[in-house]
Scaffold this motif. Structure first.
Motif, PDB file in Angstrom:
ATOM      1  N   LEU A  53       0.834  -1.204   0.000  1.00  0.00           N
ATOM      2  CA  LEU A  53       0.000   0.000   0.000  1.00  0.00           C
ATOM      3  C   LEU A  53       0.868   1.253   0.000  1.00  0.00           C
ATOM      4  N   PRO A  54       0.365   2.337  -0.593  1.00  0.00           N
ATOM      5  CA  PRO A  54       1.128   3.600  -0.566  1.00  0.00           C
ATOM      6  C   PRO A  54       1.160   4.176   0.850  1.00  0.00           C
ATOM      7  N   ILE A  55       2.131   4.969   1.115  1.00  0.00           N
ATOM      8  CA  ILE A  55       2.287   5.585   2.435  1.00  0.00           C
ATOM      9  C   ILE A  55       1.069   6.425   2.783  1.00  0.00           C
ATOM     10  N   ALA A  56       0.434   7.014   1.779  1.00  0.00           N
ATOM     11  CA  ALA A  56      -0.746   7.856   2.020  1.00  0.00           C
ATOM     12  C   ALA A  56      -1.878   7.082   2.684  1.00  0.00           C
ATOM     13  N   ALA A  57      -1.930   5.761   2.510  1.00  0.00           N
ATOM     14  CA  ALA A  57      -2.976   4.955   3.138  1.00  0.00           C
ATOM     15  C   ALA A  57      -2.830   4.932   4.653  1.00  0.00           C
ATOM     16  N   PHE A  58      -1.625   5.239   5.134  1.00  0.00           N
ATOM     17  CA  PHE A  58      -1.361   5.193   6.569  1.00  0.00           C
ATOM     18  C   PHE A  58      -1.323   6.580   7.205  1.00  0.00           C
ATOM     19  N   ALA A  59      -1.790   7.584   6.444  1.00  0.00           N
ATOM     20  CA  ALA A  59      -1.845   8.940   6.977  1.00  0.00           C
ATOM     21  C   ALA A  59      -2.958   9.029   8.004  1.00  0.00           C
ATOM     22  N   GLU A  60      -2.630   9.593   9.154  1.00  0.00           N
ATOM     23  CA  GLU A  60      -3.636   9.742  10.208  1.00  0.00           C
ATOM     24  C   GLU A  60      -4.358  11.056  10.023  1.00  0.00           C
ATOM     25  N   GLY A  61      -5.535  11.143  10.562  1.00  0.00           N
ATOM     26  CA  GLY A  61      -6.348  12.349  10.467  1.00  0.00           C
ATOM     27  C   GLY A  61      -7.813  11.978  10.509  1.00  0.00           C
ATOM     28  N   ASP A  62      -8.648  12.991  10.421  1.00  0.00           N
ATOM     29  CA  ASP A  62     -10.075  12.737  10.516  1.00  0.00           C
ATOM     30  C   ASP A  62     -10.692  12.287   9.194  1.00  0.00           C
ATOM     31  N   ALA A  63     -10.189  12.799   8.107  1.00  0.00           N
ATOM     32  CA  ALA A  63     -10.763  12.457   6.814  1.00  0.00           C
ATOM     33  C   ALA A  63      -9.677  11.876   5.924  1.00  0.00           C
ATOM     34  N   ARG A  65      -7.252  11.351   2.939  1.00  0.00           N
ATOM     35  CA  ARG A  65      -6.641  12.276   1.981  1.00  0.00           C
ATOM     36  C   ARG A  65      -7.220  11.981   0.592  1.00  0.00           C
ATOM     37  N   ASN A  66      -6.916  12.839  -0.335  1.00  0.00           N
ATOM     38  CA  ASN A  66      -7.328  12.610  -1.704  1.00  0.00           C
ATOM     39  C   ASN A  66      -6.520  11.425  -2.213  1.00  0.00           C
ATOM     40  N   LEU A  67      -7.056  10.242  -2.053  1.00  0.00           N
ATOM     41  CA  LEU A  67      -6.301   9.028  -2.281  1.00  0.00           C
ATOM     42  C   LEU A  67      -6.990   8.172  -3.335  1.00  0.00           C
ATOM     43  N   ASP A  68      -6.367   8.079  -4.487  1.00  0.00           N
ATOM     44  CA  ASP A  68      -6.883   7.214  -5.537  1.00  0.00           C
ATOM     45  C   ASP A  68      -6.159   5.882  -5.427  1.00  0.00           C
ATOM     46  N   MET A  69      -6.913   4.882  -5.045  1.00  0.00           N
ATOM     47  CA  MET A  69      -6.323   3.564  -4.869  1.00  0.00           C
ATOM     48  C   MET A  69      -6.591   2.711  -6.099  1.00  0.00           C
ATOM     49  N   THR A  70      -5.582   1.961  -6.474  1.00  0.00           N
ATOM     50  CA  THR A  70      -5.761   1.019  -7.570  1.00  0.00           C
ATOM     51  C   THR A  70      -6.560  -0.177  -7.055  1.00  0.00           C
ATOM     52  N   LEU A  75      -7.605  -4.290  -2.929  1.00  0.00           N
ATOM     53  CA  LEU A  75      -7.609  -5.722  -2.632  1.00  0.00           C
ATOM     54  C   LEU A  75      -6.651  -6.028  -1.483  1.00  0.00           C
ATOM     55  N   ALA A  76      -5.479  -5.404  -1.486  1.00  0.00           N
ATOM     56  CA  ALA A  76      -4.520  -5.611  -0.393  1.00  0.00           C
ATOM     57  C   ALA A  76      -5.107  -5.127   0.929  1.00  0.00           C
ATOM     58  N   ALA A  77      -5.800  -3.990   0.909  1.00  0.00           N
ATOM     59  CA  ALA A  77      -6.438  -3.482   2.132  1.00  0.00           C
ATOM     60  C   ALA A  77      -7.513  -4.448   2.613  1.00  0.00           C
TER      61      ALA A  77
END
Length: 154
Positions: A53-63, A65-70, A75-77
């Motif tokens: 997974l990209p590092i952005a998937a592990f970004a903490e916060g309330d919402a 991020r603008n994350l386009d996942m393949t 599937l990995a998630a």
């Protein structure tokens, strides 16, 4: 002659007691080893999936991020979530000792609390309705009532 007979009976009884203790200790040690093996295999599986997974998937916060996942990343998630489900069920059914589960539980809770994983859990929510214990545990996680939340408050 009776004294010798009593001595032999006590020796036999002592041998049986020592053998029983040895068998119990071996079974207990084996159960702990099997639980540790299960834990290590699942930990490796989850860690390997997390690396995809990209590092952005592990970004903490309330919402999220603008994350386009393949599709492969989604599937990995999903595989991570299902692996956590399987590990949880192994713990519930006694195949994984609670002491071993507690090693990874705070990290699991943190991962499932991340915005990206909350979105993926929402997408999978209906699939866990037939597993009320896990669904209840996830609900407690959403409400922040699990152990790691309690420990961070202390």
């Amino acid at each position: 002659m009776q004294v010798l007979d009593h001595i032999l009976r006590f020796m036999t009884l002592g041998t049986i007691i020592v053998s029983s203790i040895a068998i119990y200790a071996a079974l207990h040690t084996n159960n702990r080893r099997v639980g540790a093996d299960i834990f290590l295999k699942y930990s490796d599986r989850i860690s390997n999936l997390r690396r995809t997974l990209p590092i952005a998937a592990f970004a903490e916060g309330d919402a999220p991020r603008n994350l386009d996942m393949t599709p492969d990343e989604r599937l990995a998630a999903h595989e991570i979530i299902y692996s956590i489900y399987e590990l949880y069920e192994l713990k519930v059914h006694g195949f994984l000792p609670s002491a071993i589960w507690k090693i990874r539980e705070p990290d699991i809770e943190r991962t499932l609390s991340l915005p990206f994983f909350r979105l993926e859990l929402a997408a999978l929510e209906g699939r866990f309705t037939r597993h009320p214990r896990f669904a209840s545990w996830l609900e407690q996680l959403r409400q922040g009532r699990l152990t790691s939340s309690k420990q961070s408050a202390r």
